[in-house]
Design a protein around this motif. Sequence first.
Motif, short mmCIF file in Angstrom:
data_model
loop_
_atom_site.label_atom_id
_atom_site.label_comp_id
_atom_site.label_asym_id
_atom_site.label_seq_id
_atom_site.Cartn_x
_atom_site.Cartn_y
_atom_site.Cartn_z
N SER A 172 4.15 3.76 -2.65
CA SER A 172 4.35 3.42 -3.92
C SER A 172 5.87 2.89 -4.14
CB SER A 172 3.95 4.55 -4.93
OG SER A 172 4.81 5.51 -4.64
N LYS A 173 6.66 3.45 -3.14
CA LYS A 173 8.23 3.12 -3.24
C LYS A 173 8.87 2.60 -1.75
CE LYS A 173 12.33 5.70 -4.28
NZ LYS A 173 12.94 7.08 -4.85
N VAL A 174 9.79 1.96 -1.69
CA VAL A 174 10.19 1.21 -0.65
C VAL A 174 11.79 1.07 -0.99
CG1 VAL A 174 10.75 -0.36 1.07
CG2 VAL A 174 8.40 -0.16 0.07
N GLU A 175 12.70 1.98 -0.15
CA GLU A 175 14.25 2.19 -0.33
C GLU A 175 14.89 1.60 0.96
OE1 GLU A 175 15.37 6.27 -2.09
OE2 GLU A 175 13.66 6.72 -1.13
N PHE A 176 15.49 0.58 0.62
CA PHE A 176 16.44 -0.19 1.81
C PHE A 176 17.54 0.39 1.80
CE2 PHE A 176 12.83 -3.46 0.58
CZ PHE A 176 12.67 -3.91 1.69
N ALA B 144 14.61 0.92 6.08
CA ALA B 144 13.55 0.80 5.09
C ALA B 144 12.76 2.20 4.98
CB ALA B 144 12.74 -0.52 5.16
N GLU B 145 12.84 2.91 3.99
CA GLU B 145 12.05 4.21 3.75
C GLU B 145 11.15 3.96 3.00
OE1 GLU B 145 12.33 9.16 3.17
OE2 GLU B 145 14.22 7.57 2.80
N MET B 146 9.72 4.19 3.36
CA MET B 146 8.37 4.02 2.49
C MET B 146 7.61 5.30 2.17
SD MET B 146 7.58 0.74 5.08
CE MET B 146 8.88 1.47 6.23
N SER C 204 5.00 9.33 4.86
CA SER C 204 6.36 8.65 4.88
C SER C 204 6.68 7.87 6.19
CB SER C 204 7.61 9.62 4.51
OG SER C 204 7.57 10.43 5.51
N VAL C 205 7.40 6.75 6.04
CA VAL C 205 7.74 5.87 7.23
C VAL C 205 9.18 5.59 6.99
CG1 VAL C 205 7.41 3.97 8.63
CG2 VAL C 205 5.34 5.03 7.57
N ARG D 224 5.54 -0.38 -6.12
CA ARG D 224 5.80 -0.39 -7.49
C ARG D 224 7.44 -0.28 -7.66
NH1 ARG D 224 1.11 -0.26 -10.82
NH2 ARG D 224 2.34 0.91 -12.54
N TYR D 225 8.01 0.20 -6.74
CA TYR D 225 9.53 0.46 -6.68
C TYR D 225 10.29 0.10 -5.67
CZ TYR D 225 13.41 3.49 -7.78
OH TYR D 225 14.92 4.15 -7.89
#
Length: 567
Positions: free
Chosen positions: A408-412, A421-423, A430-431, A461-462
């Motif tokens: 639901s969330k990807v942080e670049f 990129a953290e998913m 988590s990846v 979504r985020y």
Amino acid sequence: MTSKEVADASRMSISQLSELLVARMWEEHVGAVSDDHPSRSAEERVRKALQLDEERVSCLESIRHCVADIGAQTRRFSNQQSLLLRMPEEIILNIFQTYLHAEYSNSGWQIDVGHTPIPFHSFQRLTKLLTITHISSDLRLLCKHSATLWMDLDLFWPPALIETFVERAQSASLTLTLPVSLGWGPRFASISRRMLDFLPHFLIQNLHRLRELRLRLPNWEGSRTFDYQMIWDAIQSSPAPVLEVFEFTTSIAVGPFQPDQLFLNTAPLLRDIELERCWNQTQDLGAFACLVSLSLDLSDSALIMGQLRELPAALARCPNLEDLRVLGSSGTTEPLAPAIRPMAELRCCVSLIMGELMNDAIIYLLSAVSFPLLRRVSLQGTARSRSTFPHVHSAIPKSLRSQCSGVSKVEFDLQDGRVGAEMTAPDSCSVYVAEERNRFSASTIKELLAAPSRILQIRPRYLSFSGEDTENLSEELYSEQTWMDMLSSYPSARRISISGNIALASFLAVLNSPEMYCPGLRVMNVAITDRVRDQDWDAIETLLRLRPNLREVIVDEREVSEQSDSE
């Protein structure tokens, strides 16, 4: 005593009452023995005065001993009525354990009695332990006979003190640590001499009692002058029947240490191994049947290629591993081709970390070892210049890829020379994937930003974009076209966050374009390092006007305001 004297006495402390008692008793004694008969000679009166003085001293001493006994009994009775000592001993000891294991400072030096420098965190724990034994005699007795308080040993402490702790620990298992310390420098010389004189014999005599052994030898040039062979011999040739955790770190300064075996392969309870620059690929890790956590640092550039090739075969002998961590060196020059088929399967492994390796080395290991039940993975690789190898995203195990659909969330994480990129998914999956290069091209940036969507089929979504606070991202690489290609890959985004040194103008221009990227956008957070410019405010107002579904754009200029105030 008069009523006034009684009232005054009722307000006195024990010490004041004691002094009053001494004075009154002496007055009564003098009145009883004094005799100023005029017929007595001067010699007799002198003799009588001397006798009176001796009796006075004896009487005072007797009174003071009596008062001291009363005071000690009063204090002991008062201590016994305290809430702390009325609690069960197990609770008291748990409180002390929590106090002792609180976090410590990891910097600074403190000088002990012998003028030998020790790190502050080692000194702090020692003083805490000695402090609680001096609160009261009852607590001192309780602590002294509680083995659990004396089990954790620090090699920065004086050897005689460590031996005392071992004795007080009775038959309990022990933890021995040489912790990491910053700023070794020449200060290490005195500590190293003391440690080398003490440690080998201590290991030989007490290794059978050690539950945890953590040794991190310093990377200081001056340590080359010391001989560590006796430590190596003790670790290789002594069994460790109760050892559960073993951490060992060597350095270039200390010299090579790659033993063929550990503890004569006799450590039946060993469950956690961490080796830095000292793993020998011929070691039989399968000898440790309880091993569930393994961390290997393969940063010796002269050995890493052979170690990487043999690692899958070594892992095949550790079927119960749950956590695996492999770090290396990005300076290797020889590429590794992916394996044709897996050589090992870790069916219990749920957590995997690989870092500071070349991309092709990570891809090789993921092709040579099967991870059917992975839940958490972190991959940080370095791409070769003019590399034909694919991005690391493509090597993520299929078992984990199938769970990425719920992300639901990807942080670049965007830096100069690095894109990460953290998913994360709601079910604790988590990846994290990061790629570094000496020099990025705009096309590579676009590929890496779109990889979670195009390779892993993630529909978040985020979206979050975080840049460094101290460096500006290249507007040539992160241009309108770059953001356009990236945002077109994530049409499902409903919330976007931007922080750090990221230029807003090109990003807002894409969101205000007629193509309406991320049509479902509801909330946008902006916390960039530079002050928001007037044209950016105009673009934000346009964004709110063109997108009726966008409820709010939150702009945080707190850091900028603080900087302005300080200036």
